[in-house]
Design a protein around this motif. Structure first.
Motif, PDB file in Angstrom:
ATOM      1  N   GLU A   1       1.227  -1.314   0.111  1.00 29.52           N
ATOM      2  CA  GLU A   1       0.093  -0.155   0.161  1.00 29.52           C
ATOM      3  C   GLU A   1       0.983   1.080   0.419  1.00 29.52           C
ATOM      4  O   GLU A   1       0.449   2.457   0.767  1.00 29.52           O
ATOM      5  CB  GLU A   1      -0.806  -0.156   1.286  1.00 29.52           C
ATOM      6  CG  GLU A   1      -1.975  -1.132   1.579  1.00 29.52           C
ATOM      7  CD  GLU A   1      -3.342  -1.119   0.363  1.00 29.52           C
ATOM      8  OE1 GLU A   1      -3.738   0.154   0.211  1.00 29.52           O
ATOM      9  OE2 GLU A   1      -3.259  -1.854  -0.776  1.00 29.52           O
ATOM     10  N   ILE A   2       1.818   1.261  -1.039  1.00 33.40           N
ATOM     11  CA  ILE A   2       2.662   2.524  -0.868  1.00 33.40           C
ATOM     12  C   ILE A   2       2.442   3.167  -1.771  1.00 33.40           C
ATOM     13  O   ILE A   2       1.689   3.099  -2.585  1.00 33.40           O
ATOM     14  CB  ILE A   2       4.100   2.208  -1.119  1.00 33.40           C
ATOM     15  CG1 ILE A   2       4.225   1.040  -2.131  1.00 33.40           C
ATOM     16  CG2 ILE A   2       5.543   1.189   0.371  1.00 33.40           C
ATOM     17  CD1 ILE A   2       6.014   0.837  -3.336  1.00 33.40           C
ATOM     18  N   SER A   3       2.546   5.069  -1.330  1.00 34.54           N
ATOM     19  CA  SER A   3       1.650   5.778  -2.527  1.00 34.54           C
ATOM     20  C   SER A   3       2.806   6.490  -3.342  1.00 34.54           C
ATOM     21  O   SER A   3       3.880   5.863  -3.171  1.00 34.54           O
ATOM     22  CB  SER A   3       1.752   7.046  -1.900  1.00 34.54           C
ATOM     23  OG  SER A   3       2.666   7.190  -0.563  1.00 34.54           O
ATOM     24  N   ASP A   4       2.639   7.069  -4.175  1.00 34.73           N
ATOM     25  CA  ASP A   4       3.660   7.817  -4.963  1.00 34.73           C
ATOM     26  C   ASP A   4       4.293   8.411  -4.345  1.00 34.73           C
ATOM     27  O   ASP A   4       5.064   8.941  -5.101  1.00 34.73           O
ATOM     28  CB  ASP A   4       1.982   8.834  -5.995  1.00 34.73           C
ATOM     29  CG  ASP A   4       2.086   7.385  -7.517  1.00 34.73           C
ATOM     30  OD1 ASP A   4       2.365   6.850  -7.849  1.00 34.73           O
ATOM     31  OD2 ASP A   4       1.451   8.285  -8.274  1.00 34.73           O
ATOM     32  N   SER A   5       3.808   9.665  -3.574  1.00 38.66           N
ATOM     33  CA  SER A   5       4.975  10.546  -2.929  1.00 38.66           C
ATOM     34  C   SER A   5       5.790   9.935  -2.098  1.00 38.66           C
ATOM     35  O   SER A   5       6.776  10.475  -2.615  1.00 38.66           O
ATOM     36  CB  SER A   5       3.800  11.788  -1.917  1.00 38.66           C
ATOM     37  OG  SER A   5       3.561  10.621  -1.099  1.00 38.66           O
ATOM     38  N   ILE A   6       5.690   8.955  -1.614  1.00 37.97           N
ATOM     39  CA  ILE A   6       7.034   7.903  -0.960  1.00 37.97           C
ATOM     40  C   ILE A   6       7.676   7.637  -1.796  1.00 37.97           C
ATOM     41  O   ILE A   6       8.946   8.180  -1.627  1.00 37.97           O
ATOM     42  CB  ILE A   6       6.451   7.461   0.423  1.00 37.97           C
ATOM     43  CG1 ILE A   6       7.431   6.751   0.799  1.00 37.97           C
ATOM     44  CG2 ILE A   6       5.895   5.822  -0.740  1.00 37.97           C
ATOM     45  CD1 ILE A   6       7.739   8.078   1.927  1.00 37.97           C
ATOM     46  N   VAL A   7       7.301   6.711  -3.279  1.00 37.88           N
ATOM     47  CA  VAL A   7       7.599   6.600  -3.974  1.00 37.88           C
ATOM     48  C   VAL A   7       9.034   7.879  -5.528  1.00 37.88           C
ATOM     49  O   VAL A   7      10.098   7.293  -4.924  1.00 37.88           O
ATOM     50  CB  VAL A   7       7.564   5.504  -5.354  1.00 37.88           C
ATOM     51  CG1 VAL A   7       8.746   5.381  -6.587  1.00 37.88           C
ATOM     52  CG2 VAL A   7       7.167   4.722  -4.944  1.00 37.88           C
TER      53      VAL A   7
ATOM     54  N   ALA B   1       5.071   7.301 -10.119  1.00 43.90           N
ATOM     55  CA  ALA B   1       6.347   7.081  -9.168  1.00 43.90           C
ATOM     56  C   ALA B   1       7.325   5.626 -10.732  1.00 43.90           C
ATOM     57  O   ALA B   1       8.077   5.792 -10.079  1.00 43.90           O
ATOM     58  CB  ALA B   1       5.616   5.825  -8.571  1.00 43.90           C
ATOM     59  N   LEU B   2       6.010   5.728 -11.240  1.00 45.13           N
ATOM     60  CA  LEU B   2       7.403   4.464 -12.221  1.00 45.13           C
ATOM     61  C   LEU B   2       8.424   5.450 -12.908  1.00 45.13           C
ATOM     62  O   LEU B   2       9.238   4.802 -13.085  1.00 45.13           O
ATOM     63  CB  LEU B   2       5.949   3.953 -13.246  1.00 45.13           C
ATOM     64  CG  LEU B   2       5.281   2.629 -12.819  1.00 45.13           C
ATOM     65  CD1 LEU B   2       4.135   2.688 -13.510  1.00 45.13           C
ATOM     66  CD2 LEU B   2       5.346   1.592 -11.817  1.00 45.13           C
ATOM     67  N   GLU B   3       7.602   6.558 -13.524  1.00 36.31           N
ATOM     68  CA  GLU B   3       9.037   6.868 -13.947  1.00 36.31           C
ATOM     69  C   GLU B   3       9.955   7.726 -13.120  1.00 36.31           C
ATOM     70  O   GLU B   3      10.499   7.870 -13.978  1.00 36.31           O
ATOM     71  CB  GLU B   3       7.845   8.745 -14.633  1.00 36.31           C
ATOM     72  CG  GLU B   3       8.501   9.982 -16.070  1.00 36.31           C
ATOM     73  CD  GLU B   3       7.847  10.597 -17.045  1.00 36.31           C
ATOM     74  OE1 GLU B   3       8.437  10.713 -17.568  1.00 36.31           O
ATOM     75  OE2 GLU B   3       6.273  10.163 -16.741  1.00 36.31           O
ATOM     76  N   THR B   4       9.167   7.548 -11.509  1.00 30.90           N
ATOM     77  CA  THR B   4      10.543   8.311 -10.818  1.00 30.90           C
ATOM     78  C   THR B   4      11.211   7.555 -10.899  1.00 30.90           C
ATOM     79  O   THR B   4      12.346   7.442 -10.258  1.00 30.90           O
ATOM     80  CB  THR B   4       9.891   9.459  -9.729  1.00 30.90           C
ATOM     81  OG1 THR B   4       9.582  10.132  -9.863  1.00 30.90           O
ATOM     82  CG2 THR B   4      10.689   9.827  -8.452  1.00 30.90           C
ATOM     83  N   ILE B   5      11.052   6.029 -10.411  1.00 28.02           N
ATOM     84  CA  ILE B   5      11.874   5.083 -10.325  1.00 28.02           C
ATOM     85  C   ILE B   5      12.904   5.144 -11.167  1.00 28.02           C
ATOM     86  O   ILE B   5      14.122   4.605 -11.440  1.00 28.02           O
ATOM     87  CB  ILE B   5      11.235   3.464 -10.151  1.00 28.02           C
ATOM     88  CG1 ILE B   5      10.416   3.719  -8.558  1.00 28.02           C
ATOM     89  CG2 ILE B   5      11.797   2.934 -10.458  1.00 28.02           C
ATOM     90  CD1 ILE B   5       9.644   2.180  -8.894  1.00 28.02           C
ATOM     91  N   GLY B   6      12.670   4.991 -12.948  1.00 35.82           N
ATOM     92  CA  GLY B   6      12.806   4.255 -14.216  1.00 35.82           C
ATOM     93  C   GLY B   6      14.046   5.786 -14.058  1.00 35.82           C
ATOM     94  O   GLY B   6      15.110   5.032 -14.739  1.00 35.82           O
ATOM     95  N   LYS B   7      13.881   7.171 -13.944  1.00 31.39           N
ATOM     96  CA  LYS B   7      14.888   8.017 -13.944  1.00 31.39           C
ATOM     97  C   LYS B   7      16.049   7.754 -12.982  1.00 31.39           C
ATOM     98  O   LYS B   7      17.278   8.341 -13.158  1.00 31.39           O
ATOM     99  CB  LYS B   7      13.932   9.468 -13.201  1.00 31.39           C
ATOM    100  CG  LYS B   7      13.114   9.799 -14.646  1.00 31.39           C
ATOM    101  CD  LYS B   7      13.038  11.142 -14.438  1.00 31.39           C
ATOM    102  CE  LYS B   7      11.926  11.328 -15.928  1.00 31.39           C
ATOM    103  NZ  LYS B   7      11.260  13.152 -15.239  1.00 31.39           N
TER     104      LYS B   7
END
Length: 320
Positions: free
Chosen positions: A116-122, A147-153
């Motif tokens: 249940e993690i959120s976009d903001s914490i990612v 979140a996915l795009e932040t992870i990718g970057k």
């Protein structure tokens, strides 16, 4: 041995070797039985050697959230920054995800399905996951394209991403091409991608294929809006293996509703789980006040070695 016997002093093995051996034991045994064998084994369990790879996904499916948080904090702290692999299911809050990322300096594989993690914490913490090459965020319904795009970057080494969804979570929803575009725009080195049951379109898949030239495997089971021509795929992407969109096999025949109770939180939390914590982070396993005359703590029963009556939990085979 000088006397010709086959006896081996297992307690003399270096902690690194002991850690490799203990990985073949269950979590219960490593936390409760192994530390009582001898001081060297106790030391190995308290140190980082046993916790460079932590896989508690099966256990976490059946425990209460607060117990899961405490277990993760204990085991990750023991890893002392050497954690390379973590598999756990059902994180219930952003704070424990933040704690994980704070200790992710050596992390290579991270599996967090049904969390249940959120976009903001990612977005806040993805920069700490720069060494991750494998990531599983399947069935995580509270994160999305941001979140996915932040992870990718931030995760430039990422080559495997699992982003499968439960059929009931995507039924009736509009297209999720925004996630496909986020993956395509930020994860060019992907070699394996799983997006089963995503509401992704043909256009979204083609965007991924054109942006991820190293892709070798793409799972599209249940992505009913995707229409790909086999001839086109063979000509344009000869090294790519595509699974789906059609669903075949017994696995897909499972009634998910019948499985829901298995993944729900359970109040039947095993008492062994926080034995180590109750004894303190120093692992005071020599303190006899924790044990009664029959080797029990609460409802927990142990069997020990060297003439003591028991060797493990009730129903366990004797320890070697």
């Amino acid at each position: 041995m000088e006397d010709g016997s086959d006896f081996r002093r297992w307690d003399d093995l270096i902690p690194d070797a002991l850690g490799l051996i203990f990985r073949h034991l269950s979590l219960e045994e490593v936390l409760t039985v192994v530390p009582r064998v001898c001081k060297s084994w106790n030391k190995a369990v308290k140190g980082p050697y046993c916790w460079q790879e932590i896989d508690i996904e099966s256990w976490s499916n059946c425990c209460a959230p607060e117990h899961l948080d405490r277990m993760l904090q204990m085991l990750i702290t023991r890893s002392s920054g050497s954690l390379r692999k973590l598999s756990v299911s059902g994180l219930q809050n952003d704070s424990i995800f933040s704690f994980i990322t704070q200790h992710a300096g050596s992390l290579q594989a991270l599996s967090l399905p049904r969390s249940e993690i959120s976009d903001s914490i990612v977005e806040q913490t993805a920069g700490r996951l720069s060494t991750v090459t494998y990531l599983d965020l399947s069935y995580c319904c509270k994160i999305g394209p941001c979140a996915l795009e932040t992870i990718g970057k931030h995760c430039k080494l990422l080559v495997e991403l699992c982003r499968n969804m439960h059929p009931l979570d995507t039924a009736g929803k509009s297209t999720q091409d925004d996630e496909a575009h986020a993956i395509a725009n930020s994860m060019p080195k992907l070699k394996r991608l799983e997006v089963a049951y995503q509401r992704i379109s043909t256009e979204g898949v083609l965007k991924i294929l054109s942006s991820c030239p190293e892709l070798e495997f793409l799972e599209l089971r249940g992505c009913w809006d995707v229409k790909l021509d086999d001839k086109f795929l063979n000509e344009k992407f000869p090294k790519l293996k595509v699974l789906g969109p059609l669903v075949k096999g017994y696995y897909e025949m499972i009634d998910w509703d019948d499985c829901s109770e298995y993944y729900s939180d359970s109040s039947d939390y095993p008492a062994w789980a926080f034995l180590a914590e109750e004894m303190g982070e120093e692992g005071d396993f020599e303190n006899e006040e924790f044990w009664d005359d029959e080797g029990r703590i609460g409802d927990l029963e142990f069997r020990f070695f060297e003439g003591l009556e028991d060797a493990g939990f009730f129903g366990w085979p004797p320890s070697p």
